[in-house]
Design an enzyme around this catalytic site. Structure first.
Site, PDB file in Angstrom:
ATOM      1  N   GLY A 102      -9.061   4.947  -1.831  1.00  0.00           N
ATOM      2  CA  GLY A 102      -9.406   5.491  -0.471  1.00  0.00           C
ATOM      3  C   GLY A 102      -7.872   4.962   0.132  1.00  0.00           C
ATOM      4  CG  ASN A 103      -5.412   6.282   2.984  1.00  0.00           C
ATOM      5  OD1 ASN A 103      -5.807   6.617   3.689  1.00  0.00           O
ATOM      6  ND2 ASN A 103      -5.651   7.552   2.202  1.00  0.00           N
ATOM      7  CG  HIS A 104      -5.979  -0.142   4.340  1.00  0.00           C
ATOM      8  ND1 HIS A 104      -6.723  -0.580   4.653  1.00  0.00           N
ATOM      9  CD2 HIS A 104      -4.828  -0.230   3.466  1.00  0.00           C
ATOM     10  CE1 HIS A 104      -7.264  -1.621   3.313  1.00  0.00           C
ATOM     11  NE2 HIS A 104      -6.059  -1.141   2.736  1.00  0.00           N
ATOM     12  CB  ALA A 127      -3.777   8.555   4.618  1.00  0.00           C
TER      13      ALA A 127
END
Length: 419
Positions: free
Chosen positions: A214-216, A282
Site C-alpha cells: 500500500g501507500n501513505h 493514490a
C-alpha cells in the site's frame, strides 16, 4: 497550518432551536481552540435544548437572545458588524424562513441583517421539511443573497426517522467555516446538476491474509474535493480505497473498494454517467502475481521473493475510454500526480511529462515525501492544463486547494450544466 500561524478571527455562531443544537458545542470548541474569538447568539428555542451557561463556558462570552439586552452597546448591530464569519447551526426551517424574509424579531436575525462577511447556514430538520417547496425557496433566496447553505447529511433523525436533513458532522462544519475564512468566495452554488465521481485514498494489494502492499495516502484530499463539490451543488460519488479521513462528507455517496483492479472497475462504470471525473486516489503501481492462502512465514533463509505485476493505469484507461466513446466526449477528466524530483528532473518536470502521457484535461501535481501531501491537513502544488496553462496552488488547507481546483473544473464543464 498551525494555530499560532492562523490570524485570530471573530466568529458569530447562531444556534437555532433544534435537537442538533448540542452538536454545535463541538463547533464552538473547534473555533476557540483554533484561536478565534467566538460569540454565540442562540434563539430562545435553542436555549430549551442547550443552556446559556454551556455556550458561555465554551465561548468565554455572555449569551443573549433579545435585541433589548445591552441596548447601550447596540448589540444587534455591533455583533454583526464586527464578525468575520457567521455560522448558523442548526439552521431550522423556521429560522431560515425568517432569515430569508429579512425578519429581525430576535438578536440573531437582527444581527444577520447587519453582517457583510460570509454567512454559513447549516440546515437540520426532518426530511419532509427539508424537501418542502417552501424550504427549497427559502434556501434559494438565502443563496441568492450571498449566503452559503450546506447540503445536509443523511442518517438517523429524531425518533425512528432517517433520511436527508441530519446536521453534518461538527468537524465538517468547522472545515467549511475555516474555508470561508480563508476564501470567502470559495463555495458558489455553481455545480447544481453536475455529476462528479472522485477516487480517494490508497489501494491495498494483498500479499497474504494479513499483509498488503500500500501507500501513505489518507484520502483527505479526495474527500476535501468531494466536500467542496457537494457544497457547490454537485451530485457526488466517491470511490474510496483505504482512508484516514474521520468522516464521510455530507450529501456524498461513498463506494468502498480495496484493490487497484476494484477501483478501476468502479471508476470505469461510474465515469460513463458522469460530467466530471477526478482521480485523486493514490493507486499502487504493482500487485503480487499470486496471493498466498496462508500467512507467509519468515523461514530460516528469509522470505521467498515476491513476484509483482503492473496494475492497470486507471487514469489513462479513462482517457482511452473517452476517446473510444464509452465515456461522453465532454466529460472532464482530472488526474493527480504525486511526484519527487530526481536526477532526470524536478517535480514540475515530471508532472508535465505525466500530463502528456495521460492525456487528461487537468493534472494536479504535488511534491511528496518529508511529510508533504500524504496524511497532512495542508497541501500545495501546481495545476497543469492540457492547453498549456500552469497555475500555482499556494500552501493552504486541502479544502482550500479543492475550491481552487473546482474553479478550473467548472470552467471546462459544458454550458447547460451547473448554475
Amino acid at each position: 497550518m498551525s494555530n499560532s500561524a492562523r490570524p485570530r478571527r471573530r466568529i458569530l455562531v447562531g444556534v437555532g432551536g433544534g435537537i442538533a443544537a448540542y452538536k454545535v458545542c463541538s463547533v464552538i470548541r473547534h473555533f476557540t481552540e483554533a484561536g478565534h474569538e467566538v460569540r454565540v447568539v442562540p434563539t430562545e428555542a435553542a436555549l430549551r435544548f442547550v443552556g446559556a451557561a454551556t455556550f458561555e463556558a465554551l465561548s468565554g462570552h455572555p449569551v443573549s437572545t433579545d435585541v433589548f439586552d445591552d441596548v447601550d452597546q447596540v448589540a444587534h448591530v455591533r455583533l454583526g458588524q464586527g464578525a468575520d464569519l457567521v455560522v448558523v447551526a442548526p439552521a431550522t426551517a423556521d429560522l431560515m424562513a425568517r432569515a430569508a424574509s429579512g425578519r429581525a424579531d430576535d438578536l440573531l436575525t437582527a444581527s444577520l441583517l447587519t453582517v457583510r462577511c460570509p454567512v454559513l447556514f447549516v440546515p437540520a430538520m426532518h426530511t419532509e421539511m427539508w424537501d418542502h417547496p417552501a424550504t427549497a425557496a427559502n434556501v434559494a433566496t438565502l443563496r441568492a443573497h450571498g449566503a452559503t447553505v450546506m447540503t445536509p447529511a443523511s442518517g438517523r433523525l429524531t425518533g425512528t426517522d432517517s433520511g436527508p436533513g441530519r446536521l453534518p458532522d461538527p468537524q465538517e462544519i468547522s472545515l467549511i467555516g475555516e474555508l470561508l475564512l480563508e476564501r470567502p468566495d470559495a463555495l458558489p452554488y455553481d455545480l447544481a446538476g453536475v455529476r462528479v465521481v472522485i477516487s480517494a485514498g490508497g489501494t491495498r494489494e494483498p500479499l497474504d491474509p494479513v499483509r498488503f502492499l500500500g501507500n501513505h495516502s489518507s484520502g483527505k484530499q479526495g474527500f476535501a474535493l468531494a466536500r467542496a463539490a457537494a457544497q457547490r451543488g454537485a451530485t457526488v460519488t466517491v470511490v474510496a480505497g483505504s482512508t484516514a479521513d474521520p468522516g464521510d462528507p455530507a450529501g456524498v455517496e461513498i463506494v468502498r473498494v480495496a484493490t487497484a483492479e476494484q477501483l478501476a472497475v468502479e471508476m470505469t462504470k461510474r465515469s460513463a454517467e458522469s460530467d466530471v471525473v477526478i482521480m485523486a486516489a493514490a493507486v499502487a503501481d504493482f500487485r503480487p502475481v499470486a496471493v498466498a492462502d496462508a500467512k507467509i512465514k519468515k523461514g530460516q533463509d528469509g522470505p521467498a521473493p515476491i513476484e509483482l505485476t503492473t496494475n492497470p493505469d486507471i487514469l489513462r484507461g479513462l482517457v482511452e475510454s473517452r476517446m473510444a466513446g464509452q465515456i461522453p466526449a465532454e466529460t472532464v477528466i482530472v488526474g493527480f500526480a504525486a511526484e519527487t524530483g530526481d536526477e532526470t528532473g524536478g517535480v514540475l518536470d515530471h508532472g508535465r511529462a505525466k500530463l502528456a502521457r495521460k492525456g487528461c484535461d487537468l493534472l494536479v501535481v504535488n511534491a511528496v515525501g518529508d511529510g508533504k501531501a500524504f496524511g497532512t491537513e495542508d497541501n500545495t502544488g501546481w495545476l497543469l492544463s492540457a492547453n498549456g496553462a500552469e497555475t500555482a496552488l499556494p500552501l493552504g488547507s486541502k479544502t482550500l486547494m479543492s475550491s481552487r481546483i473546482l474553479d478550473e473544473v467548472r470552467a471546462l464543464v459544458p454550458d447547460g450544466r451547473g448554475a
